[in-house]
Design a protein around this motif. Sequence first.
Motif, short mmCIF file in Angstrom:
data_model
loop_
_atom_site.label_atom_id
_atom_site.label_comp_id
_atom_site.label_asym_id
_atom_site.label_seq_id
_atom_site.Cartn_x
_atom_site.Cartn_y
_atom_site.Cartn_z
N PHE A 80 34.85 34.90 -18.66
CA PHE A 80 34.83 35.36 -17.04
C PHE A 80 33.21 35.95 -16.87
O PHE A 80 32.83 36.31 -17.63
N PRO A 81 32.97 35.86 -15.58
CA PRO A 81 31.83 36.51 -15.21
C PRO A 81 31.63 37.88 -15.72
O PRO A 81 30.41 38.35 -16.11
N CYS A 82 32.50 38.92 -15.97
CA CYS A 82 32.56 39.85 -16.17
C CYS A 82 32.45 40.27 -17.57
O CYS A 82 31.73 41.06 -18.26
N ARG A 83 33.37 39.57 -18.38
CA ARG A 83 33.40 39.87 -19.71
C ARG A 83 34.46 38.57 -20.40
O ARG A 83 34.84 37.80 -19.90
N GLU A 84 34.56 38.63 -21.75
CA GLU A 84 35.51 37.62 -22.45
C GLU A 84 36.97 38.62 -22.59
O GLU A 84 36.75 39.73 -22.89
N CYS A 85 37.94 37.58 -22.76
CA CYS A 85 39.26 38.27 -22.96
C CYS A 85 40.17 37.29 -23.63
O CYS A 85 39.75 36.02 -23.65
N THR A 86 41.13 37.72 -24.24
CA THR A 86 42.08 36.68 -25.09
C THR A 86 43.32 37.33 -25.13
O THR A 86 43.58 38.52 -24.83
N VAL A 87 44.09 36.42 -25.48
CA VAL A 87 45.80 37.01 -25.75
C VAL A 87 45.54 37.62 -27.35
O VAL A 87 45.18 36.65 -28.15
#
Length: 221
Positions: A80-87
Amino acid sequence: MARLIGNDEHTSDAANNVDSFRVLRGRVSVLKKAPDARLMPYLELAGFGSVALIRSSDLRFDLLSALVERWHSETHTFHFPCRECTVTLEDVALQLGLPIDGSPVTGVSSFTDPAALCYQLLGDSPGDGESYFSGIKFTWLKAKIGQLSANATEGELMCAARAYIMHMVGAVLMPDANGDNVHLMYLPLLADLSIARSYSWGSAILAMLYRSIPNNKNYFK
């Protein structure tokens, strides 16, 4: 939210277009009613008590498709523009209540006598006289679960609990491309319900999720 690659149109805007190739499609065959109260002790024993309480699964395929565009299979993260994320495994444990530690969920892909296995652990066989089959249809499992009599024995309740878990595994937790049956490979893991919770079902679900998300570089073309 992501936009279609090389296109100014938002992915989620295509949700109402049934002919659009831009939106992922799928189905989940959730059991609409709660399990028989008599099955709950056996579902709890196997580690599936919490997930058995899930009654519906309303999937927003437009939003899922937008997420796919942000998925990077190399890192298993959404960018994402703000940061990475995951499950994460913690997400699986908290939301589904399934074990994430223990033995891996593996099984054999073929059986010498699948009907005998089903008779032993489910009390019946869906093979209709077939000498070989590798999957159990959800319709058969639903019928099996609904056949419990008022004076069902402990053995019959355990068979129904296994059928309930098999339906959850194949229809909700780890569905495959067939969409109408669950592979027989999971059934031997439920032979002893007290040992079934020693398997890392949560890890298996997360691994399947990572494998099933399309590569965004190839999907939207």
